[in-house]
Design a protein around this motif. Structure first.
Motif, mmCIF file in Angstrom:
data_model
loop_
_atom_site.group_PDB
_atom_site.id
_atom_site.type_symbol
_atom_site.label_atom_id
_atom_site.label_comp_id
_atom_site.label_asym_id
_atom_site.label_seq_id
_atom_site.Cartn_x
_atom_site.Cartn_y
_atom_site.Cartn_z
ATOM 1 N N ALA A 49 0.820 -1.212 0.000
ATOM 2 C CA ALA A 49 0.000 0.000 0.000
ATOM 3 C C ALA A 49 0.860 1.272 0.000
ATOM 4 O O ALA A 49 0.323 2.377 0.001
ATOM 5 C CB ALA A 49 -0.909 -0.011 1.226
ATOM 6 N N ALA A 50 2.160 1.114 0.013
ATOM 7 C CA ALA A 50 3.034 2.284 0.127
ATOM 8 C C ALA A 50 3.357 2.895 -1.233
ATOM 9 O O ALA A 50 3.641 2.182 -2.198
ATOM 10 C CB ALA A 50 4.337 1.890 0.819
ATOM 11 N N LYS A 51 3.301 4.219 -1.253
ATOM 12 C CA LYS A 51 3.752 4.941 -2.442
ATOM 13 C C LYS A 51 5.137 5.501 -2.114
ATOM 14 O O LYS A 51 5.303 6.248 -1.139
ATOM 15 C CB LYS A 51 2.773 6.072 -2.750
ATOM 16 C CG LYS A 51 3.179 6.914 -3.943
ATOM 17 C CD LYS A 51 2.216 8.090 -4.088
ATOM 18 C CE LYS A 51 2.866 9.212 -4.867
ATOM 19 N NZ LYS A 51 2.188 10.491 -4.663
ATOM 20 N N ILE A 52 6.118 5.132 -2.912
ATOM 21 C CA ILE A 52 7.494 5.565 -2.648
ATOM 22 C C ILE A 52 7.959 6.434 -3.817
ATOM 23 O O ILE A 52 7.826 6.053 -4.972
ATOM 24 C CB ILE A 52 8.435 4.347 -2.497
ATOM 25 C CG1 ILE A 52 7.923 3.448 -1.363
ATOM 26 C CG2 ILE A 52 9.871 4.801 -2.238
ATOM 27 C CD1 ILE A 52 8.669 2.140 -1.228
ATOM 28 N N THR A 53 8.481 7.597 -3.482
ATOM 29 C CA THR A 53 9.004 8.492 -4.513
ATOM 30 C C THR A 53 10.494 8.693 -4.277
ATOM 31 O O THR A 53 10.909 9.042 -3.169
ATOM 32 C CB THR A 53 8.301 9.866 -4.462
ATOM 33 O OG1 THR A 53 6.893 9.657 -4.385
ATOM 34 C CG2 THR A 53 8.626 10.692 -5.698
ATOM 35 N N ALA A 54 11.286 8.453 -5.308
ATOM 36 C CA ALA A 54 12.733 8.666 -5.227
ATOM 37 C C ALA A 54 13.051 10.042 -5.806
ATOM 38 O O ALA A 54 12.456 10.462 -6.798
ATOM 39 C CB ALA A 54 13.465 7.585 -6.013
ATOM 40 N N HIS A 55 13.981 10.724 -5.177
ATOM 41 C CA HIS A 55 14.318 12.074 -5.639
ATOM 42 C C HIS A 55 15.834 12.258 -5.625
ATOM 43 O O HIS A 55 16.476 12.065 -4.582
ATOM 44 C CB HIS A 55 13.660 13.110 -4.723
ATOM 45 C CG HIS A 55 14.116 14.501 -5.010
ATOM 46 N ND1 HIS A 55 13.725 15.189 -6.138
ATOM 47 C CD2 HIS A 55 14.954 15.326 -4.329
ATOM 48 C CE1 HIS A 55 14.301 16.385 -6.130
ATOM 49 N NE2 HIS A 55 15.050 16.496 -5.054
ATOM 50 N N PRO A 56 16.450 12.623 -6.766
ATOM 51 C CA PRO A 56 17.905 12.789 -6.783
ATOM 52 C C PRO A 56 18.356 14.075 -6.086
ATOM 53 O O PRO A 56 17.836 15.148 -6.371
ATOM 54 C CB PRO A 56 18.235 12.834 -8.284
ATOM 55 C CG PRO A 56 16.978 13.252 -8.952
ATOM 56 C CD PRO A 56 15.832 12.861 -8.075
ATOM 57 N N ASN A 57 19.293 13.939 -5.171
ATOM 58 C CA ASN A 57 19.920 15.072 -4.488
ATOM 59 C C ASN A 57 21.401 15.116 -4.855
ATOM 60 O O ASN A 57 21.988 14.086 -5.184
ATOM 61 C CB ASN A 57 19.807 14.898 -2.964
ATOM 62 C CG ASN A 57 18.553 15.535 -2.384
ATOM 63 O OD1 ASN A 57 18.037 16.516 -2.909
ATOM 64 N ND2 ASN A 57 18.071 14.964 -1.285
ATOM 65 N N PRO A 58 22.029 16.291 -4.768
ATOM 66 C CA PRO A 58 23.468 16.357 -5.044
ATOM 67 C C PRO A 58 24.288 15.717 -3.925
ATOM 68 O O PRO A 58 23.934 15.839 -2.739
ATOM 69 C CB PRO A 58 23.744 17.861 -5.127
ATOM 70 C CG PRO A 58 22.603 18.528 -4.426
ATOM 71 C CD PRO A 58 21.431 17.603 -4.503
#
Ligand code: ZN
Length: 283
Positions: A146-155
């Motif tokens: 049920a989890a929504k996971i969002t990946a986000h690139p950081n420096p």
């Protein structure tokens, strides 16, 4: 959801009498969702103890499944990989999510540290469990139960690192380790990814003074962690990924300074804590 810290240290394990309270293992955090889904974030040396705890249940019998989210593949985030017991039990199934441009590339990166020159098992294919590699796709969204996971690139210095936002059970957890923001601070996109988190686990490798000497490392200071928490209006901030040379006393001082900074910025409502090995938080 239940969040447990298994390793909170950056760069290299730092066992010894000066680090017994916060722990000396490198980055590893587990998340247990209300529906029983298990997510491991990063696979530093803390993963070994997490693996031991899982072997007592279905993972010891070869009927476990879990998702592993890797922020990046620097040693302190993958060195527990060859020592994670459930990987050696046939029948267990894992999806390894990471930031390489393709699943094949992610596989090659992880496979390299298993090579015979470094480790006797020679290939993760010899470990027993079924491991499926999955590079995050363009939209950077991953579903786990049920989890929504969002990946986000950081420096992160000359390279990039993935932050993960996990939304499940009406709660939001954000994991943002190994981030070296540009001078202007976190981008609006980054603030949006952290926004309103019930718990933000944020890189806090250095004091502001040490950070000034080590900008090129691409890591955060206490100031960066506090600034990100205030801008993103999170509810709770967990400092994480401490420099290997910091004693328990040094980390206590980081937490105290962080509390003062939050108060000075009018953010008394944000709770701050120092992530410690063995600590479980229920969101
Ligand atoms: Zn690291």
């Amino acid at each position: 959801m239940e969040v447990t810290f298994w390793g909170v240290r950056g760069s290299i394990p730092s066992p010894g009498p000066a680090t017994v309270r916060y722990g000396g293992n490198t980055s590893c955090v587990s998340v247990r969702l209300d529906d029983g889904e298990i997510i491991m974030i990063d696979c530093g040396t803390g993963a070994r103890n997490f693996g031991i705890s899982l072997l007592a249940g279905v993972f010891g019998k070869g009927s476990g499944s879990a998702t592993v989210l890797l922020s990046h593949a620097h040693w302190d985030h993958i060195q527990g990989f060859p020592f994670f017991g459930p990987f050696y039990v046939p029948g267990n199934r894992f999806t390894i999510v990471g930031g390489s441009r393709s699943s094949e590339l992610l596989e090659r990166v992880l496979e390299r540290q298993m090579a015979a020159q470094f480790f006797p098992v020679q290939s993760y294919r010899n470990m027993g469990a079924q491991l499926e590699m999955r590079a995050v796709s363009e939209d950077r969204e991953v579903r786990v139960g049920a989890a929504k996971i969002t990946a986000h690139p950081n420096p992160h210095g000359p390279t990039q690192v993935l932050a993960y936002r996990i939304e499940a059970d009406g709660q939001t957890l954000v994991y943002a380790s190994d981030v070296g923001y540009h001078k202007s601070g976190p981008s609006q996109e980054t603030v949006d990814i952290y926004h309103g988190a019930d718990l933000l686990i944020h890189d806090c490798t250095f004091t502001p003074e040490d950070h000034a000497q080590r900008i090129a490392r691409g890591l955060s200071s206490l100031d960066d962690a506090v600034d990100a928490a205030v801008k993103a209006q999170v509810k709770r901030l967990a400092l994480f990924h401490y420099d290997q040379d910091y004693s328990d006393h040094d980390v206590d001082e980081l937490v105290r300074r962080g509390r003062r900074q939050l108060d000075e910025r009018g953010a008394r409502h944000i709770t701050i804590l120092g992530a410690a090995e063995g600590l479980t938080l229920t969101l």
